[in-house]
Write a protein that holds these residues in place. Structure first.
Motif, PDB file in Angstrom:
ATOM      1  N   ARG A 130      -2.780 -13.329  -7.900  1.00  0.00           N
ATOM      2  CA  ARG A 130      -2.812 -14.227  -9.065  1.00  0.00           C
ATOM      3  C   ARG A 130      -2.797 -13.469 -10.390  1.00  0.00           C
ATOM      4  O   ARG A 130      -2.856 -14.075 -11.445  1.00  0.00           O
ATOM      5  CB  ARG A 130      -4.098 -15.057  -9.022  1.00  0.00           C
ATOM      6  N   TRP A 131      -2.793 -12.125 -10.313  1.00  0.00           N
ATOM      7  CA  TRP A 131      -3.085 -11.382 -11.527  1.00  0.00           C
ATOM      8  C   TRP A 131      -2.130 -11.677 -12.680  1.00  0.00           C
ATOM      9  O   TRP A 131      -2.548 -11.832 -13.828  1.00  0.00           O
ATOM     10  CB  TRP A 131      -3.170  -9.874 -11.251  1.00  0.00           C
ATOM     11  N   ASN A 132      -0.850 -11.779 -12.374  1.00  0.00           N
ATOM     12  CA  ASN A 132       0.097 -11.990 -13.478  1.00  0.00           C
ATOM     13  C   ASN A 132      -0.175 -13.296 -14.210  1.00  0.00           C
ATOM     14  O   ASN A 132       0.021 -13.400 -15.417  1.00  0.00           O
ATOM     15  CB  ASN A 132       1.533 -11.956 -12.966  1.00  0.00           C
ATOM     16  N   ILE A 134      -3.254 -14.650 -14.385  1.00  0.00           N
ATOM     17  CA  ILE A 134      -4.513 -14.452 -15.113  1.00  0.00           C
ATOM     18  C   ILE A 134      -4.281 -13.643 -16.389  1.00  0.00           C
ATOM     19  O   ILE A 134      -4.789 -13.957 -17.452  1.00  0.00           O
ATOM     20  CB  ILE A 134      -5.544 -13.711 -14.228  1.00  0.00           C
ATOM     21  N   ARG A 135      -3.459 -12.571 -16.266  1.00  0.00           N
ATOM     22  CA  ARG A 135      -3.291 -11.672 -17.414  1.00  0.00           C
ATOM     23  C   ARG A 135      -2.671 -12.374 -18.616  1.00  0.00           C
ATOM     24  O   ARG A 135      -2.903 -11.991 -19.758  1.00  0.00           O
ATOM     25  CB  ARG A 135      -2.490 -10.433 -17.041  1.00  0.00           C
ATOM     26  N   SER A 136      -1.899 -13.427 -18.360  1.00  0.00           N
ATOM     27  CA  SER A 136      -1.239 -14.074 -19.491  1.00  0.00           C
ATOM     28  C   SER A 136      -2.085 -15.195 -20.103  1.00  0.00           C
ATOM     29  O   SER A 136      -1.690 -15.833 -21.064  1.00  0.00           O
ATOM     30  CB  SER A 136       0.109 -14.627 -19.038  1.00  0.00           C
ATOM     31  N   ILE A 163      -2.492   4.081 -16.281  1.00  0.00           N
ATOM     32  CA  ILE A 163      -3.784   4.095 -15.581  1.00  0.00           C
ATOM     33  C   ILE A 163      -4.298   2.662 -15.418  1.00  0.00           C
ATOM     34  O   ILE A 163      -4.353   1.908 -16.378  1.00  0.00           O
ATOM     35  CB  ILE A 163      -4.801   4.964 -16.363  1.00  0.00           C
ATOM     36  N   GLY A 164      -4.678   2.311 -14.189  1.00  0.00           N
ATOM     37  CA  GLY A 164      -5.074   0.932 -13.890  1.00  0.00           C
ATOM     38  C   GLY A 164      -3.839   0.044 -13.950  1.00  0.00           C
ATOM     39  O   GLY A 164      -3.815  -0.994 -14.600  1.00  0.00           O
ATOM     40  N   THR A 165      -2.823   0.469 -13.236  1.00  0.00           N
ATOM     41  CA  THR A 165      -1.511  -0.180 -13.354  1.00  0.00           C
ATOM     42  C   THR A 165      -1.497  -1.610 -12.837  1.00  0.00           C
ATOM     43  O   THR A 165      -0.630  -2.408 -13.205  1.00  0.00           O
ATOM     44  CB  THR A 165      -0.424   0.686 -12.662  1.00  0.00           C
ATOM     45  N   ILE A 184      -1.392   4.474 -11.526  1.00  0.00           N
ATOM     46  CA  ILE A 184      -2.572   4.762 -10.704  1.00  0.00           C
ATOM     47  C   ILE A 184      -3.451   3.526 -10.714  1.00  0.00           C
ATOM     48  O   ILE A 184      -3.656   2.917 -11.777  1.00  0.00           O
ATOM     49  CB  ILE A 184      -3.385   5.911 -11.354  1.00  0.00           C
ATOM     50  N   ASP A 185      -3.993   3.168  -9.577  1.00  0.00           N
ATOM     51  CA  ASP A 185      -4.941   2.064  -9.542  1.00  0.00           C
ATOM     52  C   ASP A 185      -5.899   2.265  -8.372  1.00  0.00           C
ATOM     53  O   ASP A 185      -5.523   2.842  -7.352  1.00  0.00           O
ATOM     54  CB  ASP A 185      -4.214   0.714  -9.386  1.00  0.00           C
ATOM     55  N   MET A 186      -7.127   1.770  -8.527  1.00  0.00           N
ATOM     56  CA  MET A 186      -8.097   1.947  -7.443  1.00  0.00           C
ATOM     57  C   MET A 186      -7.899   0.906  -6.339  1.00  0.00           C
ATOM     58  O   MET A 186      -8.407   1.064  -5.242  1.00  0.00           O
ATOM     59  CB  MET A 186      -9.514   1.834  -7.989  1.00  0.00           C
ATOM     60  N   ASP A 212      -8.425   7.134  -9.061  1.00  0.00           N
ATOM     61  CA  ASP A 212      -9.563   6.731  -9.885  1.00  0.00           C
ATOM     62  C   ASP A 212      -9.360   7.263 -11.303  1.00  0.00           C
ATOM     63  O   ASP A 212      -9.026   8.444 -11.475  1.00  0.00           O
ATOM     64  CB  ASP A 212     -10.829   7.333  -9.264  1.00  0.00           C
ATOM     65  N   MET A 213      -9.542   6.411 -12.276  1.00  0.00           N
ATOM     66  CA  MET A 213      -9.285   6.846 -13.656  1.00  0.00           C
ATOM     67  C   MET A 213     -10.197   7.986 -14.116  1.00  0.00           C
ATOM     68  O   MET A 213      -9.897   8.674 -15.086  1.00  0.00           O
ATOM     69  CB  MET A 213      -9.370   5.673 -14.617  1.00  0.00           C
ATOM     70  N   TYR A 214     -11.325   8.155 -13.413  1.00  0.00           N
ATOM     71  CA  TYR A 214     -12.233   9.233 -13.819  1.00  0.00           C
ATOM     72  C   TYR A 214     -11.856  10.573 -13.188  1.00  0.00           C
ATOM     73  O   TYR A 214     -12.399  11.607 -13.535  1.00  0.00           O
ATOM     74  CB  TYR A 214     -13.670   8.901 -13.415  1.00  0.00           C
ATOM     75  N   PHE A 228      -3.409   2.778 -21.050  1.00  0.00           N
ATOM     76  CA  PHE A 228      -4.501   1.975 -20.465  1.00  0.00           C
ATOM     77  C   PHE A 228      -4.278   0.566 -20.991  1.00  0.00           C
ATOM     78  O   PHE A 228      -4.625   0.278 -22.140  1.00  0.00           O
ATOM     79  CB  PHE A 228      -5.873   2.399 -20.991  1.00  0.00           C
ATOM     80  N   HIS A 229      -3.676  -0.288 -20.212  1.00  0.00           N
ATOM     81  CA  HIS A 229      -3.456  -1.649 -20.699  1.00  0.00           C
ATOM     82  C   HIS A 229      -4.431  -2.599 -20.005  1.00  0.00           C
ATOM     83  O   HIS A 229      -4.328  -2.838 -18.799  1.00  0.00           O
ATOM     84  CB  HIS A 229      -2.006  -2.082 -20.441  1.00  0.00           C
ATOM     85  N   GLN A 230      -5.403  -3.110 -20.745  1.00  0.00           N
ATOM     86  CA  GLN A 230      -6.411  -4.032 -20.211  1.00  0.00           C
ATOM     87  C   GLN A 230      -7.133  -3.437 -19.016  1.00  0.00           C
ATOM     88  O   GLN A 230      -7.288  -4.084 -17.975  1.00  0.00           O
ATOM     89  CB  GLN A 230      -5.774  -5.381 -19.848  1.00  0.00           C
TER      90      GLN A 230
END
Ligand SMILES: C[S@@+](CC[C@H](N)C(=O)[O-])C[C@H]1O[C@@H](n2cnc3c(N)ncnc32)[C@H](O)[C@@H]1O
Length: 320
Positions: A130-132, A134-136, A163-165, A184-186, A212-214, A228-230
């Motif tokens: 559902r992310w697309n 939710i993101r909008s 990062i966090g694609t 990259i995404d967890m 992991d972004m860290y 880093f988008h959202q």
């Protein structure tokens, strides 16, 4: 400590007294690892909430801590400026983090963060499809995307790291012009959706992988643009994430962070796993500076309730 503002001996004593107690020193040592809420500090120290709150109050009054109220949560962080902050740095520097007590506290903190990581993963697993949609919901995405492309400039033609694609939307935008594009995404579930979307868009050269972004597991200085988008509003430690981004950035490279401006929409925290209700420009700039980056542009976009800010940072060129 030259150039430090002079204060009275009483003022110095107040600071030293506040820090000069075992639990309070533990709290200060703990907060070196990012800002925390009272309940997280309570969990790590395993002491009662009223006791911990009393300690926090004293540390705050002495100027050693800053309190940041964000919706229903309050975050505590170490003071970054003033006399107390300079004394604090000197006091904390020699503490051996491998020592039994500090190490146990840091392990407890790591466990809390692992739990939150697992909760966030579960959220993204459940919402991947559902992310697309939710993101909008919140933002004028097209406007943000246009601004990101403008701000990225030439950096977008090199090696792009998203990062966090998530579902890979940024890669869809940036991969066609980039020499190399990696996301990259967890969350494996998010990545599964991203792979499908990239394949549908014919972007077979764009790569996504779990990470992991860290701790990006990528070479130093290897990217020209990091996005880093959202994403940072999910971060426990945005400063650390920016530091890791700066590490993989080539000299002269650019970081773009797109995220919410400070807001009060608590449901994003309770229902959508957000850790932070947006970011103030000053905080973001301070984290960038601590990562060795130079703030080169800021744009504020959109909505009355949920504005989006894009912070642009450049990594200094080594040849200048
Ligand atoms: C809002 S979503 C996707 C945003 C995406 N950049 C976009 O433009 O649609 C945020 C993403 O950050 C990822 N994320 C959260 N914490 C992370 C971490 N520590 N390391 C890597 N990815 C993370 C989540 O799995 C999620 O896919």
């Amino acid at each position: 400590m030259s150039g430090i503002r002079k204060v009275s001996m009483d003022d110095v004593l107040t600071i030293l007294r506040a820090a000069g107690e075992a639990t309070r020193l533990r709290i200060l040592a703990l907060l070196r690892h990012g800002e925390l809420t009272v309940s997280e500090i309570v969990q790590v120290l395993d002491q009662s909430q009223p006791r911990v709150s009393r300690h926090l109050k004293l540390l705050g009054e002495a100027g050693l801590l800053t309190r940041v109220q964000e919706g229903t949560l309050v975050f505590y962080r170490l003071s970054e400026s003033g006399t107390a902050a300079s004394l604090l740095r000197a006091m904390l520097a020699p503490i051996d983090e491998a020592g039994a007590e500090v190490a146990a506290d840091l392990e407890a903190l790591a466990n809390i963060r692992d739990e939150r990581f697992a909760e966030a993963q579960a959220y993204f697993r459940d919402n991947a499809a559902r992310w697309n949609e939710i993101r909008s919901l919140y933002v004028a995405e097209a406007e943000v995307e246009k601004a990101l492309v403008e701000m990225a400039g030439e950096a977008a033609t090199g090696s792009v790291l998203d990062i966090g694609t998530g579902t890979g939307r940024m890669l869809e935008i940036f991969a066609p012009k980039a020499a190399r594009a990696v996301g990259i995404d967890m969350s494996r579930d998010m990545l599964a959706v991203a792979r499908g979307q990239l394949a549908n868009a014919g972007l077979t050269d764009a790569i996504v992988r779990q990470g992991d972004m860290y701790d990006l597991q990528l070479e130093d200085g290897s990217r020209t643009l990091v996005l880093f988008h959202q994403v940072l509003h999910y971060a426990d430690d945005p400063a650390l994430a920016l530091r890791e981004a700066a590490r993989v950035l080539a000299p002269g490279g650019r970081v773009l962070v797109a995220d919410f401006a400070p807001h009060t929409e608590e449901f994003l925290r309770t229902e959508h796993a957000h850790r932070r209700l947006g970011f103030a420009d000053d905080d973001m700039k301070a984290w960038g500076a601590a990562a060795g980056l130079i703030p080169t542009d800021i744009r504020h976009l959109g909505g009355a309730k949920l504005g989006v800010t894009i912070w642009q940072f450049d990594k200094p060129r080594t040849d200048l």
